[in-house]
Design an enzyme around this catalytic site. Structure first.
Site, mmCIF file in Angstrom:
data_model
loop_
_atom_site.group_PDB
_atom_site.id
_atom_site.type_symbol
_atom_site.label_atom_id
_atom_site.label_comp_id
_atom_site.label_asym_id
_atom_site.label_seq_id
_atom_site.Cartn_x
_atom_site.Cartn_y
_atom_site.Cartn_z
ATOM 1 N N HIS A 231 -43.172 20.757 -87.033
ATOM 2 C CA HIS A 231 -43.930 21.886 -87.612
ATOM 3 C C HIS A 231 -44.314 23.024 -86.932
ATOM 4 C CE1 HIS A 231 -47.509 20.378 -85.369
ATOM 5 N NE2 HIS A 231 -47.832 21.602 -85.463
ATOM 6 N N ASP A 276 -43.016 14.150 -87.780
ATOM 7 C CA ASP A 276 -42.966 15.649 -87.056
ATOM 8 C C ASP A 276 -42.764 15.551 -85.544
ATOM 9 O OD1 ASP A 276 -44.071 18.000 -86.463
ATOM 10 O OD2 ASP A 276 -46.154 17.438 -86.186
ATOM 11 N N SER A 372 -49.615 21.531 -80.037
ATOM 12 C CA SER A 372 -48.438 20.946 -80.755
ATOM 13 C C SER A 372 -47.308 20.825 -79.999
ATOM 14 C CB SER A 372 -48.438 21.475 -82.065
ATOM 15 O OG SER A 372 -49.411 21.064 -82.963
ATOM 16 N N GLY A 373 -46.597 19.764 -80.197
ATOM 17 C CA GLY A 373 -45.247 19.499 -79.590
ATOM 18 C C GLY A 373 -45.377 19.339 -78.155
HETATM 19 N N1 ARG Z 1 -51.348 21.045 -85.289
HETATM 20 C C1 ARG Z 1 -51.786 21.527 -83.899
HETATM 21 C C2 ARG Z 1 -50.932 22.651 -83.429
HETATM 22 O O1 ARG Z 1 -50.036 23.248 -84.095
HETATM 23 C C3 ARG Z 1 -52.406 20.592 -83.046
HETATM 24 C C4 ARG Z 1 -53.475 19.703 -83.475
HETATM 25 C C5 ARG Z 1 -53.610 18.759 -82.606
HETATM 26 N N2 ARG Z 1 -55.185 18.396 -82.819
HETATM 27 C C6 ARG Z 1 -55.844 17.487 -82.528
HETATM 28 N N3 ARG Z 1 -57.016 17.587 -82.591
HETATM 29 N N4 ARG Z 1 -55.391 16.674 -81.469
HETATM 30 O O2 ARG Z 1 -50.977 23.232 -82.401
#
Ligand code: ARG
Length: 422
Positions: A231, A276, A372-373
């Site tokens: 993503h 993902d 993320s990632g």
């Molecule tokens: N989707 C988020 C990003 O793009 C990360 C979310 C992780 N959230 C969590 N509560 N662990 O960085």
């Protein structure tokens, strides 16, 4: 007679008149020489210096293959752990326990008659003890092998010990996966509720920068490849817009690299949470150092248990909609079973078998936006770290009953191999 007396008196009177400007420099000179001599003696006899050694011995009949560049098999881990435990115990109970700093198994390699075990040892002592220390270290190792001939099939007479430079000692570990520069100190939970990471604590962590700005995390899995979340690259597919930064301070990278190729999972569709996962290929190989190393990829069969301790790291928001830190954050979290995580008051069935949950049902610590990632890592019994999760999604950050959700790396182990050969 008179003449003689005059002469006798003449000598002392001449001495008395030696100019001060001659005496002081001589005195100072003597003091300086004394000082340097004492300094050198103290340095040589009393001040400890760090010494590194490489040790090798043979195991007969059994073939192990752990080059330390990939995750070790369970059988290699068990043997290495046993050697490390016994070695630590021997040195701590030896006459040189004060000089001992650490010891570890680096590799188990196939050998014509079985396997060869490569050790690395560190001691601290004054240079004058160099000769005697080497003899004593070798004696401790020899005795350990003699006592474990049966359990390990060790060949005691094969023991070799060699002093190596600091640079060579570092090079031995730099190529290995999952090794921290030092063990990070476990402290408060504040990422949300993390704390600043030490330089070299998570040397596989990278910042994926889009047009020069931190956007996502990623983990170095080889000299050419990183693993991240798909993503992160939705609507941002052009490799040329991306750079990869390594180091602990996000805008003061220790090293930076260009991206050649981005491979997102073919079944990922944006906006979505399934599959993902993405691979990022660097334009050039990175050279491993004490601050840049790879993480071990877990075996596809590796199982995690509820409540296992894992660590998530990143430069993401400090709380929901909060500011981004400049120093890498780390948080110790716990594995939460999918069943618990999918409870109606929790994530109510949204977590698939290809995902895993980590955090606390009470909230407390979690990943957040822009993490993320990034990696969720698990230490094996020897504290060699494995990449078990990729920060993927969550409902807010660190909310009660809403743990973080991660892409389950073991579920994609074959996909990673199919794209990279790793
Ligand atoms: N989707 C988020 C990003 O793009 C990360 C979310 C992780 N959230 C969590 N509560 N662990 O960085």
């Amino acid at each position: 007679m008179r003449y003689y007396r005059k002469l006798r008196f003449g000598v002392p009177s001449q001495r008395r008149s030696w100019p001060v400007c001659t005496v002081i420099p001589i005195l100072l000179g003597v003091v300086a020489i004394l000082g340097v001599t004492i300094g050198l003696l103290v340095h040589f006899l009393a001040v400890g210096k760090i010494y590194h050694y490489q040790g090798d011995f043979l195991i007969s009949g059994v073939t192990y293959n752990d080059s330390c560049e990939n995750a070790p098999s369970q059988i290699s881990t068990d043997l290495s752990k046993d050697i490390e435990t016994k070695m630590l115990d021997r040195f701590q109970n030896s006459s040189i326990y004060k000089e001992y700093i650490n010891s570890q198994v680096i590799k188990l390699l196939p050998h014509p008659n079985g396997s060869s075990v490569q050790l690395q040892l560190t001691f601290k002592f004054p240079p004058a003890k160099r000769g005697i220390m080497k003899t004593e270290i070798k004696a401790v190792l020899l005795q350990m092998l003699k006592d474990n001939t049966v359990s390990w099939n060790a060949v005691p007479s094969s023991i070799k010990l060699m002093e190596i430079s600091k640079a060579n000692a570092e090079m031995l570990t730099n190529k290995c996966c999952g090794r921290q520069l030092f063990n990070s100190i476990r402290a408060g939970n504040r990422i949300v509720n993390g704390k600043n990471a030490q330089m070299g604590a998570w040397p596989w962590q990278a910042s994926m920068q889009w047009q020069g700005k931190h956007h996502c995390g990623a983990s170095l899995i080889s000299s050419r490849w990183l693993l991240s979340a798909a993503h992160c690259f939705a609507n941002k597919t052009n490799s040329e817009d991306w750079t990869v930064n390594f180091g602990t301070v996000v805008n003061k990278p220790y090293m930076t690299g260009k991206v050649q190729n981005i491979i997102s999972h073919e079944n990922f569709s944006s906006p979505g949470v399934h599959d993902d996962i993405a691979l990022v290929q660097l334009a050039k190989e990175v050279s491993f150092s004490k601050y840049i190393r790879r993480i071990c990829l877990p075996d596809a069969k590796m199982k995690l248990s509820e409540n296992d301790s894992v660590v998530v790291t990143g430069w993401g928001a400090l709380y929901m909609n909060g500011p981004l830190p400049s120093v890498l954050q780390e948080a110790f979290v716990k594995i939460i079973g999918n069943e618990v995580c999918n409870a109606p008051n929790a994530l109510s069935g949204l977590v698939t078998d290809n995902m895993l949950c980590a955090g606390f049902m009470s909230g407390n610590a979690d990943a957040c936006q822009n993490d993320s990632g990034g990696p969720l890592v698990y230490p094996d019994s020897r504290k060699i770290w494995h990449l078990v999760g990729i920060v993927s999604w969550g409902d807010g950050c660190a909310k009660k009953n809403k743990p973080g959700v991660y892409t389950r790396v073991t579920a994609y182990r074959d996909w990673i191999t199919s794209k990279t050969g790793l």
